[in-house]
Design an enzyme around this catalytic site. Sequence first.
Site, PDB file in Angstrom:
ATOM      1  N   CYS A  78       0.805  -1.222   0.000  1.00  0.00           N
ATOM      2  CA  CYS A  78       0.000   0.000   0.000  1.00  0.00           C
ATOM      3  C   CYS A  78       0.839   1.273   0.000  1.00  0.00           C
ATOM      4  O   CYS A  78       0.729   2.109  -0.891  1.00  0.00           O
ATOM      5  CB  CYS A  78      -0.919   0.016   1.221  1.00  0.00           C
ATOM      6  SG  CYS A  78      -2.067  -1.371   1.313  1.00  0.00           S
ATOM      7  N   HIS A 117      -0.554   6.844   2.388  1.00  0.00           N
ATOM      8  CA  HIS A 117      -0.704   5.649   3.235  1.00  0.00           C
ATOM      9  C   HIS A 117      -1.553   5.916   4.474  1.00  0.00           C
ATOM     10  O   HIS A 117      -2.261   5.020   4.949  1.00  0.00           O
ATOM     11  CB  HIS A 117       0.674   5.141   3.660  1.00  0.00           C
ATOM     12  CG  HIS A 117       0.607   3.872   4.469  1.00  0.00           C
ATOM     13  ND1 HIS A 117       0.094   2.704   3.964  1.00  0.00           N
ATOM     14  CD2 HIS A 117       0.961   3.606   5.749  1.00  0.00           C
ATOM     15  CE1 HIS A 117       0.146   1.758   4.886  1.00  0.00           C
ATOM     16  NE2 HIS A 117       0.669   2.277   5.977  1.00  0.00           N
TER      17      HIS A 117
END
Length: 837
Positions: free
Chosen positions: A94, A149
């Site tokens: 991610c 993030h």
Amino acid sequence: MHQPVGCRSCPRKTILHLALLFALLFSFADLAHGAEASDVSHSRERPNVLLICVDDLRCELGAYGVQGIQTPNLDQLAQESRLFERHYVQIAACGPSRCTMLTGRREYGSWDVWGPARKLASAPEQPVSFADLFRRSGYRTVSLGKISHEPGGTMPPEYTVDQVPFSWDVATGPTGPWKNPWRAFFSYANGQSYNSVIKAVKEEPPRLPHESADVDDDGYADALTAQLAIDQLQDLAKREEPFLLAVGFFKPHLPFNAPKKYWDLYQRDEIPVAPWPKPPNNVASSMPLHDSYEPTSHYEWPSGKGNVSDDEGRTLKHGYWAAVSYMDAQVGKVLDEYRRLGLDRNTVVVLWSDHGWQLGDYGIWGKFTNYEWSTRSPLMIRTPGMEQPGQSTHGIVETIDLYPTLADLCGLSAPTDLPGASLRPLVEDPNHPGKDGAMSTVGRGGHHGWTLRSDQYRLVQWENAKTKKTTLVELYDHRNDPFETENIAQKQPQVVERLVAQLKTGKTSLQARNDSAAVNAIDDSKSGQIEIRQGDQPILRYNYRTVDPPAIALSKVSKGSLKYAQPRSNYIHPLYGPNGEELTKDWSTDHPHHRGIYWAWPEVMYNEELGDLHALQRVFARPTGKIELRQGDRFAEIAAESLWRWEDKTPIVRELTTIRAHETGEHGRFIDLQFEFTGLTEGVTIARRGTNAYGGLNIRLRPVPGVKLLHHADEAEASDESKSPGSKPRQAWQYATGVWSEAEKQTTFVVLEQADNPGYPGDYVEYANLPWFQPTFPREKTRHAIRKDQTLTLRYRLWILDGAPPSADEFRKQWNRYNASVGATSTSASPSLLPAK
């Protein structure tokens, strides 16, 4: 209902204090960019940008040809966009993937590259993200949900500092009963939240990585993100300056939680399982794989870390699909509002996911591998007034390309040292070849794996992180092995050597268009043929004149042993394979009336009298000489008229045949056939010839030893009524494969049946002594009226592949894509035709 969340989650103050604070903040922001005011346009002439980011979404959507999953809103967006079939992230994790997307640079390792920039008092000379570039250029920039993030775009635990500095006028995320964006990210119903990190901060009761609470949409956090986006759209629509609105949805990221109604969309046992649930063949090391640590160690897992039974796997995939459908519904709310506000007239829309996810593929549940399931993710780009919306592109692209693409589409100057390329050529032309490869990476256990995805292959090279020595090489042939099931590195050393050399450069580039290989139609009026070519490669010849039968056929007619022999006009022969081989057969002594590809054979009734179209008994199909050649950017098309004449005198049906040959691409060559029959009088009906079931599209293949006719039965069943000899249920697709004459390589020839054809599904005819295809029309024991001034339309797609037949999933994907592209060929019953020749 969710509680309003202030910009950067500011501490609670009075309404007056908040208003003053926000006014000061925005005034200072305007002053900070005031130095560039002289060369910054705030006009709405520049397009807005709506960027939708989705977490952990693999290419498992209806728009990508996946059956069963319910994603109507993303499917609709795909119909308005350019869908990228082969988009690859730089790392299937991610944080680094989002860093890459925002910076436009290959951020292979860091989850947060902006730490040093956050310490600066003012913005550096170069933008720290594309959002920074847009903000400097006069755009109002808003980040909602998970874009970088950190959920909400702000740093815990205070949630007052932007993770990506100098980039957002507003950065926030949903909180609601979960109190802060991180807990909302891992939301369970009733304000609960859980994963291993949250448990470490605050003791929580253990929870499974899936939940289906009987709650409304706002029982989980993505619905709150959708509402924040709707509120922002309403505000942004009133402003003068253009905007960049980035909306990041959490699902389908773990936990696979969604309201019960989305779980109820699916029958658990009907959800397909992974097509290859074990490690690839010829990979002795476990290094490329992992133990499904996310669902089995970050959450309560009864079977223990790394152990996922078949039953547990079905539940996980059920939860994933439910979470995808829940997310899709929230995206739909945002898109509905953007359309309602009229923003679709001047807004670029991008949907992007940070990586894919293995759902039991290779026995893995999770991301973080170098395989296709992890590194490939959805990408859609929609521009106002774009040409050919809904047409996907097969060109390879990468996440690093998004920054320069957005800048290009909005007329902004991106930094010149970005490694990516603007994808505008692919947005404007779905047949653009794209890039010469995509690079990704993951590391594991003291080793680093680097992967290069080329047009045909995936190479993975593993090296010891300390010694830099190669420890494992993997090579997968996507043309013949789309699921990456067999490592063929040892069998293809030359391919490995070539790809390793490209991998070492660390660069990929956009390929140039080869305009010399354009598709063209060339009319030879002397021979009565039109040849369609791509560059120097012939694709097909279309014959538009009635030609005389061979002498041997005329001899049989004169002796009374053959009652018909003259072939009709309006047929294709030869049809060429990718290596120049002829796939169809011309007339011969055994069947002088069978010629290549044509639509014919039905029994024709006119005013209660019977005739036979192809056998030339009472009704004859004659060319009128009216032909039109049409050229597109990546196709050539022929439209030709014939008339059915009763007793070769009275016109009863006008026949218009349209042949469109598309430029050959990564998936092979496509040729669309469309037949339109318009009644010129009343009293005309057609039916199958009862003696041998003929009627419909006839494709006579060249009889070559080793070529096998193979068929796939459509899921829709034909009637149980008795059928004529050789008659079988009609097919969604049929194919023949083998090494054909004049070629040394295998070629596969496929016929895709358009599901919107009247009477579908009907039957097809197969005869052991005749290598041919014939999707028949009409159905057996039925008559179809061709009424005056009404048009019967039948469509088919020919698909020619270099090599062996693809997987069943690829067949299904191409068939679905064809059915979604109805109208690609001419649908006019009366096009403007050229004068008779």
